[in-house]
Scaffold this motif. Structure first.
Motif, PDB file in Angstrom:
ATOM      1  N   LEU A 281       0.815  -1.212   0.000  1.00 25.68           N
ATOM      2  CA  LEU A 281       0.000   0.000   0.000  1.00 25.68           C
ATOM      3  C   LEU A 281       0.849   1.263   0.000  1.00 25.68           C
ATOM      4  N   PHE A 282       2.154   1.131   0.268  1.00 23.56           N
ATOM      5  CA  PHE A 282       3.022   2.292   0.407  1.00 23.56           C
ATOM      6  C   PHE A 282       3.963   2.421  -0.782  1.00 23.56           C
ATOM      7  N   SER A 283       4.228   3.661  -1.180  1.00 28.26           N
ATOM      8  CA  SER A 283       5.138   3.942  -2.284  1.00 28.26           C
ATOM      9  C   SER A 283       6.472   4.449  -1.759  1.00 28.26           C
ATOM     10  N   ASN A 284       7.466   4.482  -2.646  1.00 26.32           N
ATOM     11  CA  ASN A 284       8.790   5.012  -2.307  1.00 26.32           C
ATOM     12  C   ASN A 284       8.979   6.378  -2.965  1.00 26.32           C
ATOM     13  N   TYR A 285       9.713   7.243  -2.281  1.00 20.05           N
ATOM     14  CA  TYR A 285       9.934   8.599  -2.771  1.00 20.05           C
ATOM     15  C   TYR A 285      11.375   9.016  -2.536  1.00 20.05           C
ATOM     16  N   ASN A 286      11.813  10.024  -3.306  1.00 18.68           N
ATOM     17  CA  ASN A 286      13.062  10.711  -3.032  1.00 18.68           C
ATOM     18  C   ASN A 286      12.736  12.108  -2.526  1.00 18.68           C
ATOM     19  N   PRO A 287      13.398  12.569  -1.478  1.00 21.20           N
ATOM     20  CA  PRO A 287      13.163  13.919  -0.979  1.00 21.20           C
ATOM     21  C   PRO A 287      13.870  14.947  -1.850  1.00 21.20           C
ATOM     22  N   LEU A 288      13.169  16.010  -2.209  1.00 21.71           N
ATOM     23  CA  LEU A 288      13.773  17.072  -3.014  1.00 21.71           C
ATOM     24  C   LEU A 288      13.855  18.353  -2.174  1.00 21.71           C
ATOM     25  N   GLU A 289      13.246  19.414  -2.630  1.00 19.15           N
ATOM     26  CA  GLU A 289      13.366  20.694  -1.921  1.00 19.15           C
ATOM     27  C   GLU A 289      12.786  20.641  -0.509  1.00 19.15           C
ATOM     28  N   ALA A 290      13.401  21.415   0.388  1.00 19.41           N
ATOM     29  CA  ALA A 290      12.888  21.585   1.745  1.00 19.41           C
ATOM     30  C   ALA A 290      12.921  23.076   2.078  1.00 19.41           C
ATOM     31  N   LEU A 291      11.751  23.614   2.392  1.00 17.48           N
ATOM     32  CA  LEU A 291      11.633  25.041   2.694  1.00 17.48           C
ATOM     33  C   LEU A 291      10.956  25.237   4.038  1.00 17.48           C
ATOM     34  N   GLU A 292      11.296  26.337   4.685  1.00 17.61           N
ATOM     35  CA  GLU A 292      10.631  26.671   5.950  1.00 17.61           C
ATOM     36  C   GLU A 292      10.334  28.161   6.001  1.00 17.61           C
ATOM     37  N   PHE A 293       9.204  28.476   6.625  1.00 19.56           N
ATOM     38  CA  PHE A 293       8.767  29.863   6.766  1.00 19.56           C
ATOM     39  C   PHE A 293       8.273  30.076   8.191  1.00 19.56           C
ATOM     40  N   GLU A 294       8.503  31.261   8.719  1.00 24.46           N
ATOM     41  CA  GLU A 294       7.838  31.658   9.947  1.00 24.46           C
ATOM     42  C   GLU A 294       6.578  32.400   9.534  1.00 24.46           C
ATOM     43  N   VAL A 295       5.445  31.830   9.878  1.00 23.10           N
ATOM     44  CA  VAL A 295       4.169  32.404   9.459  1.00 23.10           C
ATOM     45  C   VAL A 295       3.842  33.583  10.378  1.00 23.10           C
ATOM     46  N   ALA A 296       4.013  34.773   9.835  1.00 26.32           N
ATOM     47  CA  ALA A 296       3.771  35.994  10.603  1.00 26.32           C
ATOM     48  C   ALA A 296       3.239  37.052   9.635  1.00 26.32           C
ATOM     49  N   ASP A 297       3.302  38.318  10.035  1.00 28.80           N
ATOM     50  CA  ASP A 297       2.795  39.401   9.186  1.00 28.80           C
ATOM     51  C   ASP A 297       3.476  39.373   7.827  1.00 28.80           C
ATOM     52  N   GLY A 298       2.675  39.455   6.787  1.00 31.45           N
ATOM     53  CA  GLY A 298       3.203  39.502   5.442  1.00 31.45           C
ATOM     54  C   GLY A 298       3.197  38.164   4.737  1.00 31.45           C
ATOM     55  N   PHE A 299       3.126  37.064   5.491  1.00 29.85           N
ATOM     56  CA  PHE A 299       3.080  35.759   4.828  1.00 29.85           C
ATOM     57  C   PHE A 299       1.709  35.598   4.171  1.00 29.85           C
ATOM     58  N   PRO A 300       1.665  35.106   2.917  1.00 32.50           N
ATOM     59  CA  PRO A 300       0.376  35.000   2.217  1.00 32.50           C
ATOM     60  C   PRO A 300      -0.600  34.060   2.924  1.00 32.50           C
ATOM     61  N   ALA A 301      -1.762  34.574   3.242  1.00 34.55           N
ATOM     62  CA  ALA A 301      -2.805  33.776   3.897  1.00 34.55           C
ATOM     63  C   ALA A 301      -4.139  34.465   3.686  1.00 34.55           C
ATOM     64  N   VAL A 302      -5.198  33.716   3.805  1.00 33.84           N
ATOM     65  CA  VAL A 302      -6.547  34.258   3.682  1.00 33.84           C
ATOM     66  C   VAL A 302      -6.973  34.821   5.031  1.00 33.84           C
ATOM     67  N   ASP A 303      -7.382  36.094   5.025  1.00 34.37           N
ATOM     68  CA  ASP A 303      -7.821  36.755   6.257  1.00 34.37           C
ATOM     69  C   ASP A 303      -9.353  36.717   6.302  1.00 34.37           C
ATOM     70  N   LEU A 304      -9.893  35.891   7.195  1.00 32.22           N
ATOM     71  CA  LEU A 304     -11.347  35.742   7.294  1.00 32.22           C
ATOM     72  C   LEU A 304     -11.920  36.587   8.422  1.00 32.22           C
TER      73      LEU A 304
END
Length: 325
Positions: A269-292
């Motif tokens: 049931l499980f597949s195999n993968y290779n890891p590619l890009e790894a990114l990290e962000f601190e989600v704070a003012d200015g980070f794109p998000a929907v403001d409800l």
């Protein structure tokens, strides 16, 4: 090479011994009860393996055999004047879980060798659910890579000394974020796209920091590959091998997702993968998000996508990732 449990080495050595008969043979585990050494045994005639736990005559007489699970039995046996309790694996397909269970039991018996039969019975009660047949529905590709990312982060947290990482992994419990610590939260996202770096957000609160905590968004890109280095079963084995974690608590959380990476019948049931890009962000003012604006909580089922191309220009981008490399 997959990580292996400590008891797996013992049983592999025992089973591979060259013997001239089909008689039962055994070897010490290195753990002692108050009435002698605890041994692992193997019966070549039927392949049965298990533990021999010495006990007193009084413990033997009071002990109640446990055959509630078809895969594993806890019984008593009197050989001459030597009373003992036996833990036997009856279903070879459950060997992976059995090894982890034996690791946990031997650790407990090593710490508190008194009344070992009772301790074995209590430990089996705690582990019994892992010897039950689990769901085999599998995961969608999106669910699978999402879990891969969470498991990679969990492994990194453990390696960085976060001893409560398993307890703090709340994604399987359907919390707003995948990890909740006392002063920070982590949300994991993954993509398989080869042409973009777009993530999907599910729920209005997924990218909203909790109280006064910092919120880190971890994003991993994966490439599907039959010979890839990453899979859910491999990561689970590596996490179990990391050391001082509650293996039962970790297995319980994985099973909440409706999968069982320790069941050999589910490996397809499980597949195999290779890891590619790894990114990290601190989600704070200015980070794109929907403001409800929804003070009455009338908006439901919020889903949207964020294009993270040109990541270094996005507010909150971290030059050096903390959790993935």
């Amino acid at each position: 090479m997959p990580a292996r449990s400590k008891s797996e080495f013992l049983f592999d050595a025992l089973v591979s011994e060259r013997i001239e008969s089909n008689n039962e043979h055994s070897m010490t585990t290195g753990v002692e009860s108050e009435f002698g050494q605890i041994r692992c045994f193997h019966k070549p005639e039927n392949g049965e393996i298990g533990l021999i736990i010495p006990c007193s005559q009084q413990q033997y007489e009071r002990f109640k055999p446990d055959k509630k699970s078809s895969a594993i039995h806890l019984t008593r046996l009197l050989i001459g004047n030597d009373p003992q309790v036996r833990l036997s694996l009856r279903e070879p397909r459950q060997a992976k879980v059995f090894y982890l269970f034996v690791d946990d039991l031997l650790s407990k018996l090593d710490e508190k060798p008194k009344n070992s039969p009772y301790a074995a019975s209590m430990c089996l009660d705690n582990w019994r659910r892992f010897f039950q047949t689990s769901s085999d529905r599998g995961l969608t590709p999106e669910e699978e890579i999402g879990l891969l990312c969470e498991l990679e982060v969990l492994r990194a947290l453990l390696r960085n000394g976060e001893t409560e990482a398993v307890e703090r992994w709340v994604g399987p419990n359907l919390q707003h974020h995948d990890f909740e610590f006392a002063d920070f939260s982590i949300e994991c996202k993954a993509t398989r796209s080869s042409t973009s770096l777009t993530i999907s957000v599910h729920g209005a609160e997924q990218l909203i920091p909790t109280a006064n905590k910092t919120l880190t968004l971890v994003v991993r890109k994966y490439q599907s590959d039959p010979d890839g280095s990453l899979s859910i079963p491999r990561l689970c084995e590596q996490i179990v091998a990391e050391g001082e974690i509650s293996v039962a608590a970790f297995m319980e959380k994985v099973r909440l997702l409706g999968i069982d990476p320790w069941d050999p019948l589910q490996l397809d049931l499980f597949s195999n993968y290779n890891p590619l890009e790894a990114l990290e962000f601190e989600v704070a003012d200015g980070f794109p998000a929907v403001d409800l604006h929804d003070n009455d909580h009338r908006i439901t089922n919020v889903q949207y996508s964020i294009d993270l191309a040109g990541a270094s220009t996005i507010p909150g981008f971290k030059e050096t990732p903390t959790y993935l490399v």
